[in-house]
Design a protein around this motif. Structure first.
Motif, PDB file in Angstrom:
ATOM      1  N   UNK A 197     -15.771   1.103   6.547  1.00 10.28           N
ATOM      2  CA  UNK A 197     -15.466  -0.265   6.984  1.00 10.28           C
ATOM      3  C   UNK A 197     -16.437  -0.719   8.072  1.00 10.28           C
ATOM      4  N   UNK A 246     -21.598  -7.281   5.802  1.00 13.28           N
ATOM      5  CA  UNK A 246     -21.083  -8.648   5.655  1.00 13.28           C
ATOM      6  C   UNK A 246     -21.697  -9.578   6.689  1.00 13.28           C
ATOM      7  N   UNK A 291     -14.687  -2.049   0.225  1.00 10.26           N
ATOM      8  CA  UNK A 291     -14.277  -0.667   0.089  1.00 10.26           C
ATOM      9  C   UNK A 291     -13.115  -0.634  -0.889  1.00 10.26           C
ATOM     10  N   UNK A 301      -9.649   0.068  -1.721  1.00  7.00           N
ATOM     11  CA  UNK A 301      -8.675   0.164  -0.619  1.00  7.00           C
ATOM     12  C   UNK A 301      -7.882   1.461  -0.570  1.00  7.00           C
ATOM     13  N   UNK A 302      -7.731   2.133  -1.705  1.00  3.77           N
ATOM     14  CA  UNK A 302      -6.901   3.337  -1.728  1.00  3.77           C
ATOM     15  C   UNK A 302      -7.723   4.566  -2.111  1.00  3.77           C
ATOM     16  N   UNK A 357      -1.380  -1.128  -1.568  1.00  5.57           N
ATOM     17  CA  UNK A 357      -0.574  -1.151  -0.349  1.00  5.57           C
ATOM     18  C   UNK A 357      -1.400  -0.769   0.871  1.00  5.57           C
ATOM     19  N   UNK A 358      -2.692  -0.538   0.669  1.00  4.06           N
ATOM     20  CA  UNK A 358      -3.538  -0.090   1.774  1.00  4.06           C
ATOM     21  C   UNK A 358      -3.534  -1.080   2.921  1.00  4.06           C
ATOM     22  N   UNK A 360      -5.778  -1.307   5.028  1.00  2.00           N
ATOM     23  CA  UNK A 360      -7.142  -1.813   5.241  1.00  2.00           C
ATOM     24  C   UNK A 360      -7.259  -3.273   4.810  1.00  2.00           C
ATOM     25  N   UNK A 361      -6.404  -3.681   3.887  1.00  2.00           N
ATOM     26  CA  UNK A 361      -6.410  -5.091   3.465  1.00  2.00           C
ATOM     27  C   UNK A 361      -6.044  -5.995   4.624  1.00  2.00           C
ATOM     28  N   UNK A 390      -6.393  -5.251   7.770  1.00  2.00           N
ATOM     29  CA  UNK A 390      -7.520  -5.202   8.713  1.00  2.00           C
ATOM     30  C   UNK A 390      -8.575  -6.223   8.285  1.00  2.00           C
ATOM     31  N   UNK A 391      -8.879  -6.192   6.999  1.00  2.00           N
ATOM     32  CA  UNK A 391      -9.910  -7.047   6.455  1.00  2.00           C
ATOM     33  C   UNK A 391      -9.544  -8.532   6.550  1.00  2.00           C
TER      34      UNK A 391
END
Lengths: 452, 452
Positions: free
Chosen positions: A383, A390, A398, A400-401, B155-156, B158-159, B161-162
């Motif tokens: 990230x 970006x 990325x 995500x899982x 379900x991550x 990181x989404x 966060x993003x």
């Protein structure tokens, strides 16, 4: 809800690839509209019903989508009235708004409503959806975009010249070869009808002539005779059935044919001005042609009439059209506001580009690189790199899982993402090209260079 | 039509300057959405009524615009039924379609309908108008755009966060300082309600807490007591009324408060993951803050809850919001499809940028140079030069008629066109800067250089 959901007939969902392609066409249109000095406006999706009703004929009124008043719309309709009411009467009582049917009437309404703020001549473009309750069929939808450029408040024929150039600019930029911009003039059609003594049958005459392509000379003549146009008249119009040659030659023929009609001569003069100047200024790719059978929207147009057809190898019919109308805003009480405009058929242009494979590949490549996810240990580093990429405008993601690597690879493939990052080792990134299978170990700087 | 035409209340016409500014915001959103891997889709303006009805509560159902069936929609309604029918029953018989009320339900419908074509996780964005029969008031319209980015099928965290980074990217690019991205978590709110023994009053509790800003500590406590939350509970919840400090400090407080609630602890853990990673990755301009009173759309969200507020100097309230919802597509029969998304409030962002004077001047300068029209002798030369300029992407126009020069100058001024060409002498152009009055004689090459 047990059954799979669906959408109303005649409407469409657009997938990411479709939206990207549509936006590509729209952005090219916008660019050229603005280069030519046209400015964008937008109007509401629904208008007051009285703005729209009665403007498109009886058939049009029927095809306008009406919106139910909100709240208890039956409140003011006495129950005893309801027994004997027919649906048209009821519509007037329970619906005051309707979805726009085209962009022209809302534009006329806009011009009248905002006349004090507008600086004339006003060159506007408008790209918005319209709705028609037409029977859906191949290529005909109940919701579709119109893309219109019009100028109001000037009778200068330079506008017509410029609109031909605008068509040429847009289609050239889209990479379309073999586009023909056909031009005619309402006054020429009126003149012909006058010369053959059929002025009272102008519509019948032009409707029949317009079918020359489809039903041939004999068919057109048969229809004209049926409509009461005389044998003698048919002899006079004989030159129209074999109307070939250069534009100059065609103008000569028309001049001879229309020598006794003032209106006809005026039409020829207008055509000559437009064609001469377009020719002298030069077109990039399109071909200008004078088509004396062209009569689209005749009731509406008062001068130039345009129609654009795509390359011959794609049977798509018209991909654009337009013309001059001398009283656009009269319906809303503002007299003497001459206008001329053209329209682009987004859906058909889309199909032509698709069929000829003319969409640039870059239009639909979204993400450039997918970082595979190996679980928490590397995700933060991924990230971090993605954030840097970006900021450099490199589209990156990325997964995500921490799914199976195979699944993640397939995700990149299916989405058409060209590169994946397989590993991050300190400051080195292992980049794999999905198509070639090539692998590279790069530091961040070189990684950025590679993808820029 | 004698009276000046108008548009339905709650709708708007957008002038060229307004469209240009709106498109500026939209194009920046698009750019960042795509940089983050979100792909555009579009859905029809109207959906089948049963897709929309019952999805937004009773109030929502009332505010959905319904479309009358076309043709004789009374055909199948027996006249005797009409006497006793109420408007809701009649609506079911005469209307099958309705204008979309938001983009979320159509998106859920899209995902279920196209599930076999979609590659999950699916990151989509959608920028389209929606319609609500709300009472129009300042800043509230019956037609307005929604701009949504959502990802479904993962379900991550990181989404989340993003999505915080995405908010930051867009607002930074728009030049907005002082944007605060507030975050909370539904599980934390549930945890608090559980800890204070008010799980059955979760909604009442959060609705009251959400008003802390407006009605203060005493007001909130009064409302909670009225709703049957005990004095004892209020003592436990006291830390929330003075919930200050850094995010870390707030997380510590929550950890202590929620030590006995599994769900609450899970919520804190999620918040910690998101906030820690956002902080470590860094934001460009926005400030992340944990706001435990934030409860928007609670019935809907199951995890993170977001809300964005603009700079303090502009009192505009929320300019964006979103969150995680664990069962987006369940209503259409597709289970276990977790999603998280955010929305940008286009109209409010517009007003904020306007108030802070943040729209770049170039957004609304359309045409760069106007060639004055001295009559036929020079018009061709002018159009020739204009054709060349346009091919070099310089926006240029000729005044179409040989009007009084004064009028033509005023036209350039009113339209904000910075330069006019006063004279063409052979290959020399006399260019006048409208603002400074400066005049230059230039050949075409230098003319192009000057305007490029």
């Amino acid at each position: 809800m047990a059954s799979k959901p669906s959408i109303p007939k005649g409407t469409r969902d657009f997938s990411p690839a479709e939206v990207a392609k549509r936006n590509y066409i729209i952005s090219i249109m916008r660019h050229h509209f603005e280069k030519f000095g046209y400015q964008p406006i937008e109007t509401p999706s629904f208008e007051n019903s009285d703005t729209l009703m009665g403007k498109y004929g009886e058939e049009g009124d029927r095809l306008i989508f009406k919106i139910l008043n909100s709240g208890d719309y039956l409140d003011k309709v006495p129950a005893e009235q309801l027994q004997s009411i027919n649906y048209k009467q009821l519509t007037n009582k329970i619906s005051e708004k309707a979805l726009r049917y085209d962009l022209t009437v809302p534009f006329a309404r806009y011009v009248v409503q905002h006349q004090s703020e507008i600086e004339f001549p006003f060159k506007r473009y408008q790209i918005q959806p319209v709705w028609r309750a037409d029977r859906p069929q191949k290529g005909r939808f109940r919701e579709f975009y119109q893309c219109d450029a019009d100028v109001v408040g000037s009778k200068s024929l330079w506008q017509e010249v410029e609109l031909v150039q605008l068509y040429d600019s847009v289609f050239a930029d889209l990479g379309l070869h073999g586009v023909t911009i056909k031009i005619n003039n309402r006054k020429v059609l009126s003149g012909i009808a006058e010369v053959i003594g059929a002025s009272d049958k102008l519509i019948d005459f032009t409707v029949a002539l317009d079918k020359l392509d489809k039903i041939g000379e004999d068919g057109v003549k048969k229809e004209m005779l049926e409509k009461g146009i005389s044998d003698e008249a048919l002899v006079k119009v004989q030159p129209l059935f074999n109307f070939t040659g250069t534009i100059q030659e065609k103008l000569e023929k028309l001049t001879r044919l229309l020598s006794s009609s003032e209106e006809g001569k005026k039409g020829v003069e207008e055509l000559r001005f437009i064609c001469d100047n377009v020719t002298k200024l030069g077109l990039q790719k399109a071909i200008l042609d004078l088509d004396v059978t062209l009569a689209r929207g005749l009731n509406y147009y008062t001068g130039a009439i345009f129609e654009v057809t795509g390359p011959k190898e794609v049977a798509m019919g018209s991909i654009g059209g337009g013309g001059r109308y001398d009283d656009l805003t009269g319906i809303f009480g503002l007299k003497d506001m001459s206008g001329v405009g053209i329209s682009f058929g987004l859906d058909r242009i889309y199909l032509v580009l698709e069929e000829l494979n003319l969409f640039p590949e870059t239009v639909t490549t979204a993400t450039k690189v997918l970082f595979l996810n190996f679980g928490e240990s590397q995700t933060f580093e991924a990230m971090k790199a993605i954030t840097t990429l970006r900021n450099k405008n490199i589209k990156s993601e990325m997964y995500p899982d921490a799914a199976k690597i195979d699944k993640q690879f397939k995700h990149a493939e299916r989405r058409g993402i060209p590169f994946v990052v397989k590993e991050i080792d300190g400051s080195n990134f292992t980049l794999k090209d999905i198509q070639t299978g090539e692998q590279l170990q790069l530091n961040l700087d070189n990684f950025i260079k590679k993808l820029s």
